[in-house]
Design an enzyme around this catalytic site. Structure first.
Site, mmCIF file in Angstrom:
data_model
loop_
_atom_site.group_PDB
_atom_site.id
_atom_site.type_symbol
_atom_site.label_atom_id
_atom_site.label_comp_id
_atom_site.label_asym_id
_atom_site.label_seq_id
_atom_site.Cartn_x
_atom_site.Cartn_y
_atom_site.Cartn_z
ATOM 1 N N LYS A 169 0.833 -0.847 -0.179
ATOM 2 C CA LYS A 169 0.267 -0.025 0.041
ATOM 3 C C LYS A 169 0.773 1.172 -0.005
ATOM 4 O O LYS A 169 2.057 1.232 0.962
ATOM 5 C CB LYS A 169 -0.905 0.041 1.337
ATOM 6 C CG LYS A 169 -1.571 1.194 1.613
ATOM 7 C CD LYS A 169 -2.985 1.466 0.049
ATOM 8 C CE LYS A 169 -3.720 2.460 0.847
ATOM 9 N NZ LYS A 169 -4.632 2.005 2.234
ATOM 10 N N LEU A 170 0.748 1.976 -0.738
ATOM 11 C CA LEU A 170 1.340 3.921 -0.887
ATOM 12 C C LEU A 170 0.742 4.111 -0.965
ATOM 13 O O LEU A 170 -0.635 4.744 -1.598
ATOM 14 C CB LEU A 170 2.927 2.814 -1.436
ATOM 15 C CG LEU A 170 2.372 4.016 -2.820
ATOM 16 C CD1 LEU A 170 4.018 3.803 -3.662
ATOM 17 C CD2 LEU A 170 2.029 2.457 -3.868
ATOM 18 N N SER A 171 0.926 5.703 -1.025
ATOM 19 C CA SER A 171 -0.096 6.879 -1.149
ATOM 20 C C SER A 171 -0.029 7.107 -2.656
ATOM 21 O O SER A 171 1.359 7.317 -3.418
ATOM 22 C CB SER A 171 0.714 7.897 -0.600
ATOM 23 O OG SER A 171 0.763 7.705 0.535
ATOM 24 N N THR A 187 -1.052 11.412 -0.131
ATOM 25 C CA THR A 187 -1.463 12.971 -0.782
ATOM 26 C C THR A 187 -1.588 13.427 0.172
ATOM 27 O O THR A 187 -2.412 14.634 -0.622
ATOM 28 C CB THR A 187 -2.748 11.530 -1.583
ATOM 29 O OG1 THR A 187 -1.980 10.230 -2.637
ATOM 30 C CG2 THR A 187 -3.553 12.632 -2.449
ATOM 31 N N ALA A 188 -1.714 12.954 1.299
ATOM 32 C CA ALA A 188 -2.755 14.531 1.523
ATOM 33 C C ALA A 188 -1.858 15.960 2.025
ATOM 34 O O ALA A 188 -2.708 17.262 2.150
ATOM 35 C CB ALA A 188 -2.808 13.870 3.155
ATOM 36 N N HIS A 242 -7.542 9.368 8.234
ATOM 37 C CA HIS A 242 -8.208 8.043 8.697
ATOM 38 C C HIS A 242 -9.556 8.653 9.997
ATOM 39 O O HIS A 242 -9.605 9.421 9.722
ATOM 40 C CB HIS A 242 -7.011 7.482 9.102
ATOM 41 C CG HIS A 242 -6.161 6.875 8.401
ATOM 42 N ND1 HIS A 242 -6.739 6.576 6.920
ATOM 43 C CD2 HIS A 242 -4.392 6.752 8.556
ATOM 44 C CE1 HIS A 242 -5.347 6.502 6.262
ATOM 45 N NE2 HIS A 242 -4.220 6.348 7.313
#
Length: 289
Positions: free
Chosen positions: A55-57, A119-120, A158
């Site tokens: 998983k990754l941004s 990404t945030a 989250h």
């Protein structure tokens, strides 16, 4: 065949991967060595190609695209799922809401972010480019840093979306809503990628198995409750399922044309603003075998 797999201990990821790692579905002969890390640690591991599947941004993927290709299954995209910019100071929150980026002066406002390559943080740069005084921290510590006065603004992701108000904190902007209003697309937060060097049949097998795991989770939503609760730690069951409902959806089963278009939009904007390096490689795994 055993493959290393990295994802976060957050409920959306444990919900997605429970059936896969506990063999509640047909894994087609695949087995997994699981690594649990926060999103920025996963991003860093991707930069060094430490894991077979991770998983990754999506922001971070721009720096790992030479080593990894994106899968169609397992992603976190959607409407109303973006990060929030918040503050302890209601006056500062109101000023930024009204004046926007022009309210930031002299670089004195400090904002806590959940990682440079999230990404945030990319969305924060689009909406508030003048917010340059950033402090990287683990996402779960940002609310307390605000309450303790160590930072002026916090970029939360989250489950913190569901807890900040009860702690007396104030929303400045929903950056996912900002993205949706300016692009009309769902916000791409994080995806699942696999090493490019793996054989194509293995890549497609991984994609099928992850999709099967998501579909099992939707069909049996309480099957992984003990596993999810174990990693959610102090989170209440109500917040756990709010988290899952927010981040796991039809795009988690398959990106489809809409999901892929949203990701291409993200990268096109990032390339135009020279925020990330361009890559000549195809972003997505080709249609399934």
């Amino acid at each position: 065949m055993k493959l290393s797999l990295g994802f976060s201990p957050c409920p959306n990821d444990t919900f997605i991967f429970d059936a896969l790692i506990h063999h509640k579905i047909d894994t087609e002969g695949l087995d997994f060595d699981v690594h649990y890390d926060d999103v920025e640690t996963l991003n860093q591991k991707a930069f060094h190609a430490e894991l077979d599947i991770t998983k990754l941004s999506y922001h971070a993927y721009a720096y790992a695209a030479d080593k990894y290709v994106l899968l169609d299954a397992g992603s976190a995209l959607g409407f109303g799922v973006g990060p929030l910019l918040i503050s302890k100071d209601p006056g500062l929150a109101e000023q930024l809401r009204v004046v926007g980026d022009g309210a930031v002066s002299g670089g004195r406002v400090t904002v806590g972010i959940p990682g440079k390559h999230t990404t945030a943080n990319f969305l924060l740069g689009l909406a508030f480019p003048a917010l340059a005084n950033k402090q990287e921290m683990v996402f779960s510590t940002i609310e307390q840093a605000l309450l303790d006065g160590h930072i002026d603004l916090g970029l939360i992701i989250h489950e913190n979306r569901f807890t900040y108000r009860q702690k007396g904190l104030h929303k400045v902007m929903d950056l996912g809503d900002y993205w949706e209003r300016t692009t009309g697309s769902p916000i791409p937060l994080g995806g699942i990628s696999v090493r490019r060097r793996l054989p194509d049949d293995i890549k497609h097998k991984i994609n099928r198995v992850i999709r099967r795991s998501v579909e099992f989770a939707f069909a049996n939503p309480r099957s992984g409750i003990d596993f999810i609760r174990l990693h959610a730690q102090e989170m209440s069951e109500e917040v756990m399922y709010k988290h899952i409902d927010l981040y796991v959806n039809r795009f988690s089963i398959a990106l489809g044309d809409e999901g892929r278009a949203a990701i291409h939009t993200l990268f096109r904007k990032a390339w135009e603003l020279k925020l990330v390096p361009q890559t000549p490689k195809e972003l997505f795994l080709e249609s399934t075998i």
